[in-house]
Design an enzyme around this catalytic site. Structure first.
Site, mmCIF file in Angstrom:
data_model
loop_
_atom_site.group_PDB
_atom_site.id
_atom_site.type_symbol
_atom_site.label_atom_id
_atom_site.label_comp_id
_atom_site.label_asym_id
_atom_site.label_seq_id
_atom_site.Cartn_x
_atom_site.Cartn_y
_atom_site.Cartn_z
ATOM 1 N N THR A 154 0.867 -1.177 0.000
ATOM 2 C CA THR A 154 0.000 0.000 0.000
ATOM 3 C C THR A 154 0.902 1.223 0.000
ATOM 4 O O THR A 154 1.563 1.529 1.002
ATOM 5 C CB THR A 154 -0.912 0.015 1.233
ATOM 6 O OG1 THR A 154 -1.761 -1.141 1.203
ATOM 7 C CG2 THR A 154 -1.794 1.267 1.232
ATOM 8 N N LYS B 7 -7.323 1.279 -2.764
ATOM 9 C CA LYS B 7 -6.919 0.863 -1.418
ATOM 10 C C LYS B 7 -6.936 2.034 -0.449
ATOM 11 O O LYS B 7 -7.420 1.909 0.691
ATOM 12 C CB LYS B 7 -5.532 0.231 -1.465
ATOM 13 C CG LYS B 7 -4.988 -0.195 -0.105
ATOM 14 C CD LYS B 7 -5.859 -1.249 0.558
ATOM 15 C CE LYS B 7 -5.379 -1.577 1.975
ATOM 16 N NZ LYS B 7 -4.119 -2.333 2.000
ATOM 17 N N LYS C 114 -0.015 5.379 8.568
ATOM 18 C CA LYS C 114 0.689 5.544 7.292
ATOM 19 C C LYS C 114 -0.282 5.650 6.135
ATOM 20 O O LYS C 114 -0.160 6.522 5.261
ATOM 21 C CB LYS C 114 1.639 4.367 7.060
ATOM 22 C CG LYS C 114 2.420 4.431 5.746
ATOM 23 C CD LYS C 114 2.702 3.072 5.160
ATOM 24 C CE LYS C 114 1.471 2.424 4.592
ATOM 25 N NZ LYS C 114 1.756 1.190 3.809
#
Length: 307
Positions: free
Chosen positions: A105, A180, A255
């Site tokens: 990701t 995502k 993150k």
């Protein structure tokens, strides 16, 4: 004769990044009869994969040299850039036979940069981040959100289905990462909202499990409530039932929300709820709780998040 571009069961699959997700994904490749060549900076992770039947590589370069199909599952954009674009990285050893699948990701811009570099060597690439968490990686039921050419996805589908149950073609390079980030943005906001509601209900004298059952059959129902509830004692088998160990680390959620905020700025998108969620997970990380599952935001709100 023309080369059959499909990935067959006899081909070795390279896999770099053997953390909570990657290690389990490799094991599903092995269970489905694949041969895997693995690399990770942590020797213990490599040893676990080797004990399950994988072959060891000593460097990233060796993976690229031994395998025409390589999957990566790495923590962040700088890791992906290093593994793919360094002088001793994967792209330097790519050929027109090479297929790269990056399930990390990361930000869409970095993904597109790596796609472009791979293309310059004649290789093909997919960005294919996943949803489903550690449980989905263990069970082989992950959802892949895929960016790249449809013809490349057709080539990769057999190996993706060895690790997952659903594949969505999102569009061109980088769009898997877009999907995502959007998914995790919504998931974080839902988790924080669920935690806030359950904490308030408890403070007002409501039984948390009763309230959760009501919410899970009412209009506030969501995955963070009915499948991954953050309150201890509501659901068995989720991180909240085991001290928030395992699961999806709060530092990783921070993150992902940071990446979402960058993408929002780049696209001129307003995400005020996402920004607030990012602030909460940044606080958890700063207080030394980044390794706890992201459902531990419930304990943060209660004022009980302590070692």
């Amino acid at each position: 004769l023309l080369r059959d571009p499909r990935i067959t069961a006899t081909m070795s699959i390279g896999f770099i990044g053997l953390g909570q997700m990657g290690g389990r994904m490799v094991k599903n490749l092995l269970r489905n009869g694949r041969e895997a060549v693995v690399y990770d900076v942590f020797e213990g992770s490599v040893a676990q994969a080797v004990s399950a039947g994988a072959s060891r590589a000593d460097t990233v370069a060796e993976v690229g040299e031994r395998c025409s199909t390589v999957i990566t599952m790495l923590p962040s954009s700088p890791h992906v850039t290093e593994v793919y674009l360094d002088a001793d990285g994967l792209v330097a050893r790519a050929t027109p036979e090479t297929l790269f699948i990056d399930s990390s990701t990361i930000d869409p811009a970095t993904s597109r940069k790596v796609h472009e570099a791979a293309g310059e060597k004649g290789a093909v690439m997919l960005d294919a981040p996943v949803s489903g968490g550690v449980g989905g990686a263990e069970a082989g039921t992950l959802t892949f959100m895929v960016g790249g050419a449809e013809t490349t996805l057709d080539r990769a589908k057999p190996v993706l289905m060895d690790m997952g149950a659903n594949i969505f073609h999102c569009g061109g390079p980088g769009t898997g990462e877009v999907a995502k980030l959007c998914n995790n943005l919504a998931m974080a906001v839902q988790m924080v909202g669920t935690a806030e509601a359950l904490n308030m209900g408890e403070n007002l004298g409501m039984d948390t499990k009763v309230l959760a059952n009501i919410m899970n059959t009412s209009t506030s129902r969501c995955w963070s409530g009915d499948t991954y509830n953050p309150a201890p004692g509501v659901l068995d088998g989720v991180p909240a039932s085991r001290g928030y160990e395992g699961g999806f680390a709060s530092a990783l959620m921070e993150k992902d929300l940071y990446l979402a905020m960058d993408a929002a700025r780049d696209s001129g998108s307003a995400i005020p709820a996402g920004a607030q969620a990012h602030a909460l997970y940044s606080l958890m990380k700063a207080q030394g709780h980044g390794d706890l599952d992201f459902g531990a935001v419930f304990m943060l709100l209660k004022g009980d998040l302590r070692r």
